[in-house]
Design an enzyme around this catalytic site. Sequence first.
Site, PDB file in Angstrom:
ATOM      1  N   SER A  21       0.801  -1.229   0.000  1.00 37.21           N
ATOM      2  CA  SER A  21       0.000   0.000   0.000  1.00 37.21           C
ATOM      3  C   SER A  21       0.836   1.282   0.000  1.00 37.21           C
ATOM      4  O   SER A  21       0.480   2.233  -0.706  1.00 37.21           O
ATOM      5  CB  SER A  21      -0.949   0.019   1.201  1.00 37.21           C
ATOM      6  N   LYS A  71      -6.753  -6.519  12.357  1.00 33.66           N
ATOM      7  CA  LYS A  71      -8.082  -6.142  11.839  1.00 33.66           C
ATOM      8  C   LYS A  71      -9.188  -6.387  12.873  1.00 33.66           C
ATOM      9  O   LYS A  71     -10.130  -5.608  12.975  1.00 33.66           O
ATOM     10  CB  LYS A  71      -8.393  -6.933  10.571  1.00 33.66           C
TER      11      LYS A  71
HETATM   12  P1  NAD Z   1      -7.511 -16.172   8.533  1.00 32.53           P
HETATM   13  O1  NAD Z   1      -6.460 -16.946   9.240  1.00 32.53           O
HETATM   14  O2  NAD Z   1      -8.358 -15.201   9.284  1.00 32.53           O
HETATM   15  O3  NAD Z   1      -8.516 -17.195   7.796  1.00 32.53           O
HETATM   16  C1  NAD Z   1      -8.081 -18.268   6.985  1.00 32.53           C
HETATM   17  C2  NAD Z   1      -9.172 -19.349   7.057  1.00 32.53           C
HETATM   18  O4  NAD Z   1      -8.852 -20.345   6.082  1.00 32.53           O
HETATM   19  C3  NAD Z   1      -9.251 -20.065   8.410  1.00 32.53           C
HETATM   20  O5  NAD Z   1     -10.597 -20.046   8.873  1.00 32.53           O
HETATM   21  C4  NAD Z   1      -8.784 -21.492   8.093  1.00 32.53           C
HETATM   22  O6  NAD Z   1      -9.429 -22.481   8.885  1.00 32.53           O
HETATM   23  C5  NAD Z   1      -9.175 -21.620   6.648  1.00 32.53           C
HETATM   24  N1  NAD Z   1      -8.428 -22.646   5.880  1.00 32.53           N
HETATM   25  C6  NAD Z   1      -7.101 -22.836   5.851  1.00 32.53           C
HETATM   26  N2  NAD Z   1      -6.811 -23.847   4.993  1.00 32.53           N
HETATM   27  C7  NAD Z   1      -7.990 -24.281   4.475  1.00 32.53           C
HETATM   28  C8  NAD Z   1      -8.357 -25.265   3.523  1.00 32.53           C
HETATM   29  N3  NAD Z   1      -7.446 -26.032   2.905  1.00 32.53           N
HETATM   30  N4  NAD Z   1      -9.657 -25.436   3.250  1.00 32.53           N
HETATM   31  C9  NAD Z   1     -10.603 -24.688   3.858  1.00 32.53           C
HETATM   32  N5  NAD Z   1     -10.322 -23.726   4.757  1.00 32.53           N
HETATM   33  C10 NAD Z   1      -9.027 -23.513   5.062  1.00 32.53           C
HETATM   34  O7  NAD Z   1      -6.738 -15.435   7.335  1.00 32.53           O
HETATM   35  P2  NAD Z   1      -7.232 -14.129   6.532  1.00 32.53           P
HETATM   36  O8  NAD Z   1      -6.904 -12.903   7.301  1.00 32.53           O
HETATM   37  O9  NAD Z   1      -8.640 -14.349   6.097  1.00 32.53           O
HETATM   38  O10 NAD Z   1      -6.247 -14.142   5.287  1.00 32.53           O
HETATM   39  C11 NAD Z   1      -6.295 -15.183   4.315  1.00 32.53           C
HETATM   40  C12 NAD Z   1      -5.371 -14.839   3.156  1.00 32.53           C
HETATM   41  O11 NAD Z   1      -5.873 -13.672   2.492  1.00 32.53           O
HETATM   42  C13 NAD Z   1      -3.945 -14.481   3.569  1.00 32.53           C
HETATM   43  O12 NAD Z   1      -3.071 -15.165   2.695  1.00 32.53           O
HETATM   44  C14 NAD Z   1      -3.857 -12.982   3.331  1.00 32.53           C
HETATM   45  O13 NAD Z   1      -2.566 -12.573   2.991  1.00 32.53           O
HETATM   46  C15 NAD Z   1      -4.801 -12.818   2.157  1.00 32.53           C
HETATM   47  N6  NAD Z   1      -5.383 -11.459   1.967  1.00 32.53           N
HETATM   48  C16 NAD Z   1      -5.362 -10.941   0.708  1.00 32.53           C
HETATM   49  C17 NAD Z   1      -5.939  -9.699   0.461  1.00 32.53           C
HETATM   50  C18 NAD Z   1      -5.912  -9.131  -0.924  1.00 32.53           C
HETATM   51  O14 NAD Z   1      -6.275  -7.952  -1.102  1.00 32.53           O
HETATM   52  N7  NAD Z   1      -5.553  -9.905  -1.920  1.00 32.53           N
HETATM   53  C19 NAD Z   1      -6.546  -8.967   1.511  1.00 32.53           C
HETATM   54  C20 NAD Z   1      -6.549  -9.525   2.782  1.00 32.53           C
HETATM   55  C21 NAD Z   1      -5.958 -10.779   2.999  1.00 32.53           C
END
Ligand code: NAD
Length: 269
Positions: A21, A71
């Site tokens: 960002s 967050k």
């Molecule tokens: P989080 O830890 O809050 O949630 C991840 C969820 O995925 C958990 O509930 C977990 O149980 C589940 N999970 C993990 N492996 C799984 C599988 N094989 N099958 C089903 N469920 C599974 O994480 P978050 O904050 O939601 O972030 C997730 C990803 O999103 C991170 O890699 C983060 O960097 C990315 N992200 C990207 C953007 C973007 O703009 N592209 C924005 C925010 C976050």
Amino acid sequence: MIRGSTELVAIIGSPIAQVKSPENFNAWFAENGQELAMIAVDMAEQNLAAFIQSLRGWNNLRGCVVTVPYKQVLAGQLDQLSARAAALGSVNVIRREADGRLLGDNVDGEGFLKATRAHGFEPSGKRALVVGSGGVGAAIAYGLCEAGVGVLVIADLDQPRAERLAGVLRGAFPHMTVGNAYDGLGAFDLVVNATPVGMGDTGELPLPGVLLESLSPKALVADVVTSPVITPFLALARDLGCRIQTGPEMARAQMGNLGAHMGVMPLEA
Ligand code: NAD
């Protein structure tokens, strides 16, 4: 150049060196002749409350983007939340009002939808599967409900977490069909990986390869993972003939939403 007269926005998380960002915002501020700058703040968790209190008195700071892992915890420390930030229990952006009040919102879902619309995908009435019901999956699922998706299925290895989110969404959108069960992927118009699976070079897939073979070639397949840009999940979907949407596309698409909430940029930036 940051001058005495430069107004600031911040991004807070820990670690912070990997975030994109500051480059994106500062490039936009420079290109558009704005006397604004974004600073990156790596804050220790035990000092968050003091940081939030400092924001209230920080007269030349317009707002703050919030990233992992803060967050959720910061959602509980602000003066006012948007309806979706309150329902999700998480914020990714804070606006500082002139009187110091701090207003939180979560625009992850809006950014995701802006990127899907750029692919010509209009979610209204469509069937969507979101894999992952954590911070970003919940925000995307909420955004899809706001956009009037026809059927929404939420899957997570943590089944109770997925069921809790489905319950929250059914409460907020009583007319919506939100569930946690599905057979194959063939009926979905949109399939989203909202888990960290595929990050780095593990080669892992968020769903079994055999199940992914049932993707419809007409589907839009999206990933939130930003590195690598083309995850193994997206590569497989592309090989099956699906349109794909990357994590960086979602991140870039929401810059205008973050900037607009802080009052430093138009929505369409
Ligand atoms: P989080 O830890 O809050 O949630 C991840 C969820 O995925 C958990 O509930 C977990 O149980 C589940 N999970 C993990 N492996 C799984 C599988 N094989 N099958 C089903 N469920 C599974 O994480 P978050 O904050 O939601 O972030 C997730 C990803 O999103 C991170 O890699 C983060 O960097 C990315 N992200 C990207 C953007 C973007 O703009 N592209 C924005 C925010 C976050």
